[in-house]
Design a protein around this motif. Structure first.
Motif, PDB file in Angstrom:
ATOM      1  N   ILE A 159      -4.415 -29.442 -25.285  1.00  0.00           N
ATOM      2  CA  ILE A 159      -4.492 -29.845 -23.880  1.00  0.00           C
ATOM      3  C   ILE A 159      -4.065 -28.696 -22.972  1.00  0.00           C
ATOM      4  O   ILE A 159      -4.739 -28.348 -22.005  1.00  0.00           O
ATOM      5  CB  ILE A 159      -3.615 -31.092 -23.624  1.00  0.00           C
ATOM      6  CG1 ILE A 159      -4.161 -32.296 -24.376  1.00  0.00           C
ATOM      7  CG2 ILE A 159      -3.559 -31.401 -22.119  1.00  0.00           C
ATOM      8  CD1 ILE A 159      -3.243 -33.512 -24.320  1.00  0.00           C
ATOM      9  N   SER A 205       0.128 -35.459 -22.208  1.00  0.00           N
ATOM     10  CA  SER A 205      -0.540 -34.619 -21.214  1.00  0.00           C
ATOM     11  C   SER A 205       0.287 -34.492 -19.945  1.00  0.00           C
ATOM     12  O   SER A 205       0.279 -33.441 -19.294  1.00  0.00           O
ATOM     13  CB  SER A 205      -1.923 -35.199 -20.881  1.00  0.00           C
ATOM     14  OG  SER A 205      -1.812 -36.486 -20.294  1.00  0.00           O
ATOM     15  N   ARG A 234      -7.943 -38.102 -16.847  1.00  0.00           N
ATOM     16  CA  ARG A 234      -7.741 -38.360 -18.276  1.00  0.00           C
ATOM     17  C   ARG A 234      -7.394 -39.831 -18.522  1.00  0.00           C
ATOM     18  O   ARG A 234      -7.939 -40.465 -19.431  1.00  0.00           O
ATOM     19  CB  ARG A 234      -6.632 -37.460 -18.825  1.00  0.00           C
ATOM     20  CG  ARG A 234      -6.993 -35.985 -18.923  1.00  0.00           C
ATOM     21  CD  ARG A 234      -5.801 -35.193 -19.441  1.00  0.00           C
ATOM     22  NE  ARG A 234      -5.377 -35.732 -20.711  1.00  0.00           N
ATOM     23  CZ  ARG A 234      -5.890 -35.383 -21.895  1.00  0.00           C
ATOM     24  NH1 ARG A 234      -6.858 -34.478 -21.938  1.00  0.00           N
ATOM     25  NH2 ARG A 234      -5.457 -35.922 -23.014  1.00  0.00           N
ATOM     26  N   ASN A 251     -10.457 -32.056 -18.657  1.00  0.00           N
ATOM     27  CA  ASN A 251      -9.425 -31.030 -18.632  1.00  0.00           C
ATOM     28  C   ASN A 251      -9.762 -29.851 -17.736  1.00  0.00           C
ATOM     29  O   ASN A 251      -8.870 -29.129 -17.302  1.00  0.00           O
ATOM     30  CB  ASN A 251      -9.161 -30.509 -20.048  1.00  0.00           C
ATOM     31  CG  ASN A 251      -8.497 -31.542 -20.936  1.00  0.00           C
ATOM     32  OD1 ASN A 251      -7.860 -32.466 -20.446  1.00  0.00           O
ATOM     33  ND2 ASN A 251      -8.670 -31.409 -22.231  1.00  0.00           N
TER      34      ASN A 251
END
Length: 511
Positions: A96, A406, A368, A250
């Motif tokens: 990530i 994340s 996300r 991302n």
């Protein structure tokens, strides 16, 4: 009673698997063959259902569907099947961070460039004489959060769940969303100019028709052109990321902001300066520019109406966009009142940076979480993945969930990212502030507090909207980025005032 062939078709349509087709290991899991014999000795079918708990666990580990479409997978590997899109890799904290790092730095350098531009243009005649332009700055820069990042989040989700796999679906999605983007940009640009006029008129009690028309023309033209350019860039980024096997969630939203601030601020400065020169001698030019872009609205509405999905968004998404614009305008009012004071002129170069970084990071997280929820069903469905109550800070930042992981990665990017951006500003001799230790401490405290608040609000807001049958891709990011502008501008202005009060002369605040 339905016949056996009809029952067989019904079972197979719902994912039933005939016992005769099961392999030996599968039989071992289900039981002995005799367990599935009917009264007449004939075999019956066993229905194999996937556990929701197991499916949820897989989603938490992988965070993305391996196949974009939601159709059932088949064991038959026929050569006639169309090739499936590349499956995203399992996401760890490292993966990530690696995927987010480059677009995050790129977006940050874009905000640094925007800050340098704002630091220069604040001394132009148009900004000195029409100070309401400062109120427009956060509102128009926030368009990347209100519109472009929402577009990026919406297209990223569509790409991940397979709604852009065929050329027909792709072009339908692109044309409808671009038309939707231009409609929203034109309307929001017009409303932002009205808000700038009102917010500037109420404290001063002074109204100028010439300045009002200039603000309208500059805002509408800037919003339209910037959204057109950035929307096309977003489409290219999402297509490229899917082909490279990268999760668009991302990279799409940070890249939407990498050139967004710079392009928008450069357009606003150039257009307003050009129109200001002809303000008194050719007043009609400003009115014609504003009328031209408003007259194009029916064309974009007609194109957007052809796609039912974009038409639904066009009819239902005005509330978050307009409210977000108003919130950003309040941040612009703070910027106007602070920068207009010679003691705090150095704040101009840092405002786009702190606002842009906070907005970029929270937009990634919101995108996300939204994609993760879309994999569990449709908005409004009762699911443990979408709780109604406010999450605890521990569950947001300290759990083993992929979204918590994340959030930690994004939060840890704040300090090193801002240090790089501050050093860049200092090396380019931007602003009116020397980077002392006390200034860096106050600045970093404001930046960390801003991102911490935004990530927590994102965790609550996205799930809350999902539970209210609202698509977070369309509703959450405008609010979050606007709050980022307001919180960032407010905390930065507070930091500058505290530094000035305690007499940090070494940092030359307001020099």
């Amino acid at each position: 009673m339905s016949s056996k062939p009809e029952q067989k078709e019904t079972h197979q349509a719902n994912g039933a698997v005939p016992v005769d087709h099961l392999t030996s290991p599968e039989r071992g899991q289900l039981g002995e063959p005799s367990d599935f014999l009917g009264p007449d000795g004939n075999g019956v079918e066993a229905v194999v259902l996937e556990s929701r708990a197991n499916a949820k666990g897989v989603r938490e580990d992988d965070a993305l569907l391996e196949n974009g479409s939601q159709s059932n997978e088949s064991d038959d590997t026929s050569t006639n099947q169309s090739p499936e899109p590349a499956s995203p890799l399992k996401e760890t904290s490292f993966s990530i961070g690696l995927q987010v790092l480059f677009p995050f730095l790129l977006a940050g350098f874009g905000t640094v460039a925007a800050g340098m531009v704002l630091d220069i243009v604040q001394h132009w005649d148009v900004f000195k004489n029409v100070t309401n332009l400062f109120i427009l700055v956060p509102a128009l820069l926030g368009l990347k959060g209100n519109l472009e990042m929402t577009l990026a989040s919406r297209l990223s989700t569509a790409a991940n769940i397979g709604q852009m796999d065929t050329p027909k679906e792709f072009w339908k999605m692109i044309t409808g969303n671009m038309a939707l983007l231009l409609v929203q940009a034109t309307v929001v640009g017009f409303l932002a100019s009205i808000a700038a006029v009102v917010f500037g008129w109420i404290p001063d009690g002074h109204f100028s028709l010439y300045h009002a028309v200039l603000l309208c023309a500059s805002s509408v033209a800037t919003a339209f052109v910037a959204s057109l350019v950035l929307g096309m860039i977003m489409i290219g980024v999402i297509i490229g990321s899917r082909k490279m096997g990268i999760n668009p969630d991302n990279v799409a939203t940070p890249i939407a902001a990498s050139l967004g601030d710079l392009v928008t601020l450069a357009l606003l400065s150039g257009i307003s300066c050009g129109l200001y020169k002809d303000l008194e001698s050719k007043f009609y030019v400003n009115a014609l520019v504003c009328a031209l872009f408003l007259a194009l609205l029916p064309i974009w509405i007609f194109i957007a109406r052809k796609d039912s999905a974009t038409w639904e968004v066009l009819c239902s998404s005005w509330e978050p966009v307009v409210i977000a614009m108003a919130i950003s305008s309040v941040g612009g009012l703070i910027l106007d009142r602070t920068v207009s004071d010679p003691n705090f002129a150095g704040m101009a170069v840092f405002t786009p940076v702190i606002n842009g970084v906070g907005g970029n990071l929270v937009a990634v997280q919101a995108s996300r979480i939204s994609t993760y929820l879309h994999m569990s069903g449709m908005p409004g469905e009762s699911s443990k993945a979408a709780p109604w109550k406010c999450p605890s800070p521990c569950s947001t930042f300290c759990s083993s969930d992929v979204n918590s992981r994340s959030a930690r990665v994004l939060f840890f990017l704040v300090v090193p990212g801002h240090l790089v951006f501050l050093y860049t500003i200092s090396s380019m001799q931007g602003g009116h502030t020397t980077l002392t230790l006390i200034f860096i401490v106050f600045y970093m405290t404001a930046a960390l507090l801003q991102v911490l608040i935004l990530l927590y609000i994102a965790d609550w807001m996205v799930h809350w909207m999902w539970g209210r049958d609202l698509d977070p891709d369309n509703f959450s990011i405008p609010y979050l980025t606007a709050l980022g502008d307001l919180i960032g501008t407010g905390l930065l202005a507070l930091s500058f005032r505290i530094l000035w009060l305690i007499g940090d002369r070494d940092s030359d605040v307001g020099d």
